[in-house]
Design a protein around this motif. Structure first.
Motif, PDB file in Angstrom:
ATOM      1  N   ASP A   1       0.746  -1.185  -0.083  1.00 28.16           N
ATOM      2  CA  ASP A   1       0.013   0.148  -0.052  1.00 28.16           C
ATOM      3  C   ASP A   1       1.009   1.472   0.012  1.00 28.16           C
ATOM      4  N   VAL A   2       0.301   2.357  -0.695  1.00 28.65           N
ATOM      5  CA  VAL A   2       0.999   3.841  -0.493  1.00 28.65           C
ATOM      6  C   VAL A   2       0.040   4.193   0.437  1.00 28.65           C
ATOM      7  N   HIS A   3       0.560   5.083   1.459  1.00 30.86           N
ATOM      8  CA  HIS A   3      -0.299   5.854   2.195  1.00 30.86           C
ATOM      9  C   HIS A   3      -0.151   7.334   1.853  1.00 30.86           C
ATOM     10  N   GLN A   4       1.196   7.634   1.534  1.00 37.57           N
ATOM     11  CA  GLN A   4       1.128   9.335   1.250  1.00 37.57           C
ATOM     12  C   GLN A   4       2.344   9.426   0.679  1.00 37.57           C
ATOM     13  N   ILE A   5       2.560  10.632  -0.232  1.00 33.47           N
ATOM     14  CA  ILE A   5       3.780  11.159  -0.699  1.00 33.47           C
ATOM     15  C   ILE A   5       3.824  12.589  -0.342  1.00 33.47           C
ATOM     16  N   SER A   6       5.004  12.878  -0.045  1.00 32.97           N
ATOM     17  CA  SER A   6       5.429  14.566   0.436  1.00 32.97           C
ATOM     18  C   SER A   6       6.388  14.740  -0.465  1.00 32.97           C
ATOM     19  N   LEU A   7       6.194  16.191  -1.249  1.00 30.21           N
ATOM     20  CA  LEU A   7       7.449  16.966  -2.149  1.00 30.21           C
ATOM     21  C   LEU A   7       7.570  18.158  -1.241  1.00 30.21           C
ATOM     22  N   PHE A   8       9.004  18.312  -1.198  1.00 28.11           N
ATOM     23  CA  PHE A   8       9.524  19.390  -0.274  1.00 28.11           C
ATOM     24  C   PHE A   8      10.195  20.582  -1.109  1.00 28.11           C
ATOM     25  N   MET A   9      10.142  21.816  -0.781  1.00 30.42           N
ATOM     26  CA  MET A   9      10.759  22.844  -1.450  1.00 30.42           C
ATOM     27  C   MET A   9      12.411  22.796  -1.705  1.00 30.42           C
ATOM     28  N   ASN A  10      12.967  21.885  -0.761  1.00 34.84           N
ATOM     29  CA  ASN A  10      14.429  21.588  -0.643  1.00 34.84           C
ATOM     30  C   ASN A  10      14.733  20.593  -1.923  1.00 34.84           C
ATOM     31  N   THR A  11      13.725  20.020  -2.694  1.00 38.63           N
ATOM     32  CA  THR A  11      14.018  18.975  -3.620  1.00 38.63           C
ATOM     33  C   THR A  11      13.726  17.546  -3.004  1.00 38.63           C
ATOM     34  N   GLU A  12      13.497  17.479  -1.640  1.00 36.41           N
ATOM     35  CA  GLU A  12      13.461  16.186  -1.117  1.00 36.41           C
ATOM     36  C   GLU A  12      11.963  15.744  -1.141  1.00 36.41           C
ATOM     37  N   GLY A  13      11.983  14.349  -0.970  1.00 35.40           N
ATOM     38  CA  GLY A  13      10.581  13.777  -1.255  1.00 35.40           C
ATOM     39  C   GLY A  13      10.502  12.525  -0.207  1.00 35.40           C
ATOM     40  N   VAL A  14       9.657  11.987   0.153  1.00 47.64           N
ATOM     41  CA  VAL A  14       9.380  10.702   1.025  1.00 47.64           C
ATOM     42  C   VAL A  14       8.264  10.227   0.629  1.00 47.64           C
ATOM     43  N   THR A  15       8.108   8.858   0.468  1.00 50.81           N
ATOM     44  CA  THR A  15       7.092   8.103   0.184  1.00 50.81           C
ATOM     45  C   THR A  15       6.738   7.000   1.245  1.00 50.81           C
ATOM     46  N   TYR A  16       5.470   7.183   1.950  1.00 47.18           N
ATOM     47  CA  TYR A  16       5.274   6.368   2.927  1.00 47.18           C
ATOM     48  C   TYR A  16       4.431   5.146   2.423  1.00 47.18           C
ATOM     49  N   THR A  17       5.053   3.925   2.657  1.00 49.61           N
ATOM     50  CA  THR A  17       4.418   2.646   2.112  1.00 49.61           C
ATOM     51  C   THR A  17       4.402   1.549   3.167  1.00 49.61           C
ATOM     52  N   SER A  18       3.657   0.595   2.851  1.00 49.52           N
ATOM     53  CA  SER A  18       3.592  -0.727   3.654  1.00 49.52           C
ATOM     54  C   SER A  18       3.755  -1.863   2.717  1.00 49.52           C
ATOM     55  N   HIS A  19       4.379  -2.879   3.268  1.00 51.59           N
ATOM     56  CA  HIS A  19       4.063  -4.243   2.444  1.00 51.59           C
ATOM     57  C   HIS A  19       4.232  -5.182   3.197  1.00 51.59           C
ATOM     58  N   SER A  20       3.532  -6.423   2.317  1.00 51.90           N
ATOM     59  CA  SER A  20       3.316  -7.584   2.826  1.00 51.90           C
ATOM     60  C   SER A  20       4.501  -8.640   2.984  1.00 51.90           C
ATOM     61  N   SER A  21       5.384  -8.266   2.258  1.00 56.37           N
ATOM     62  CA  SER A  21       6.496  -9.160   2.174  1.00 56.37           C
ATOM     63  C   SER A  21       7.820  -8.396   2.069  1.00 56.37           C
ATOM     64  N   TRP A  22       9.065  -9.121   2.266  1.00 54.95           N
ATOM     65  CA  TRP A  22      10.253  -8.531   2.122  1.00 54.95           C
ATOM     66  C   TRP A  22      10.479  -8.228   0.642  1.00 54.95           C
ATOM     67  N   VAL A  23       9.987  -8.969  -0.411  1.00 51.69           N
ATOM     68  CA  VAL A  23      10.191  -8.934  -1.801  1.00 51.69           C
ATOM     69  C   VAL A  23       9.888  -7.266  -2.071  1.00 51.69           C
ATOM     70  N   GLY A  24       8.368  -7.233  -1.514  1.00 52.88           N
ATOM     71  CA  GLY A  24       7.975  -5.940  -1.874  1.00 52.88           C
ATOM     72  C   GLY A  24       8.540  -4.731  -1.434  1.00 52.88           C
ATOM     73  N   GLY A  25       9.154  -4.741  -0.307  1.00 53.38           N
ATOM     74  CA  GLY A  25       9.843  -3.780   0.236  1.00 53.38           C
ATOM     75  C   GLY A  25      11.261  -3.533  -0.248  1.00 53.38           C
ATOM     76  N   PHE A  26      11.891  -4.714  -0.784  1.00 48.53           N
ATOM     77  CA  PHE A  26      13.075  -4.473  -1.460  1.00 48.53           C
ATOM     78  C   PHE A  26      12.932  -3.736  -2.909  1.00 48.53           C
ATOM     79  N   PHE A  27      11.963  -4.405  -3.532  1.00 44.95           N
ATOM     80  CA  PHE A  27      11.817  -3.673  -4.945  1.00 44.95           C
ATOM     81  C   PHE A  27      11.489  -2.394  -4.851  1.00 44.95           C
ATOM     82  N   THR A  28      10.599  -1.976  -3.979  1.00 45.38           N
ATOM     83  CA  THR A  28       9.921  -0.416  -3.753  1.00 45.38           C
ATOM     84  C   THR A  28      11.235   0.257  -3.344  1.00 45.38           C
ATOM     85  N   GLY A  29      12.130  -0.149  -2.689  1.00 42.69           N
ATOM     86  CA  GLY A  29      13.446   0.760  -2.034  1.00 42.69           C
ATOM     87  C   GLY A  29      14.082   0.908  -3.376  1.00 42.69           C
ATOM     88  N   GLY A  30      14.286   0.034  -4.486  1.00 43.87           N
ATOM     89  CA  GLY A  30      15.172   0.204  -5.615  1.00 43.87           C
ATOM     90  C   GLY A  30      14.623   0.773  -6.447  1.00 43.87           C
TER      91      GLY A  30
END
Length: 226
Positions: free
Chosen positions: A53-82
């Motif tokens: 699941d994707v819960h929220q994305i934030s885009l910031f003025m300093n060009t940084e961003g963050v995506t808040y996600t949750s995963h049901s397996s290690w594989v999902g988290g790994f591929f999302t991270g890359g």
């Protein structure tokens, strides 16, 4: 030298140079660079949807961003991270490929689609919404009111920013993986997921993939812009 001139045009070099200079202009530089942040964070989000699941994305003025996600397996988290840096590199390649084939409207529709997706589903912070609406309005004006020359030049600048940022941001992560391995963003996250592969290796891999996309674009001749 002749082979190089057949694959890279002077126009490409000029626009990449302009993109580099523009990124150092106060306020405006950060504003335009967020287009790469958008692609990066959307890459995380789209892969996270496969078994998570994707819960929220934030885009910031300093060009940084963050995506808040949750995963049901290690594989999902790994591929999302890359996915973030790969998405940035892929988008830069796709942008130049479409421009080289004069498919300007398709590129605008893709970019507007990414913006709409984030406005409707994920981005909720004030600056993120402001950026999406203002940048999206600019693309819509190009689509419906821009002359062919203006459309090509604006898209070339956007594509050049995407290319420059996809490489420079991956290079930064590579450097951080050696200097501050516990604060190297996605490289640190990937190292935590894989345990036996150190953060430095992931930093090198993320930078290498950005160069691979540039090389592939060179081989395909997509930087030869008329």
């Amino acid at each position: 030298m002749r082979n190089l001139s057949e694959r890279i045009s002077l126009k490409f070099v000029l626009f990449v140079g302009l993109a580099i200079l523009l990124t150092y202009v106060p306020f405006i530089g950060n504003y335009v660079r967020i287009v790469n942040t958008l692609v990066h964070e959307t890459g995380h989000a789209l892969i996270a949807l496969i078994g998570g699941d994707v819960h929220q994305i934030s885009l910031f003025m300093n060009t940084e961003g963050v995506t808040y996600t949750s995963h049901s397996s290690w594989v999902g988290g790994f591929f999302t991270g890359g996915a973030g840096y790969v998405a940035s590199s892929l988008m830069a390649f796709l942008a130049f490929w479409l421009i080289s084939r004069k498919r300007y409207n398709i590129l605008i529709v893709i970019l507007v689609g990414l913006i709409l997706l984030n406005v409707v589903l994920w981005v909720r912070n004030f600056y993120g919404i402001f950026w999406l609406l203002s940048f999206g309005a600019g693309f819509l004006l190009l689509l419906f009111k821009g002359s062919s020359t203006l459309v090509q030049n604006c898209l070339l600048l956007i594509a050049s920013i995407l290319l420059v940022e996809s490489v420079s941001s991956a290079f930064t992560i590579q450097m951080l993986s050696f200097i501050q391995p516990h604060s190297a963003g996605d490289a640190t996250g990937l190292a935590r997921s894989t345990v036996f592969i150190p953060v430095q290796a992931w930093g090198v891999i993320l930078f290498a993939q950005s160069l691979l996309f540039v090389w592939f674009g060179f081989k395909k001749g997509i930087y030869r812009i008329d």
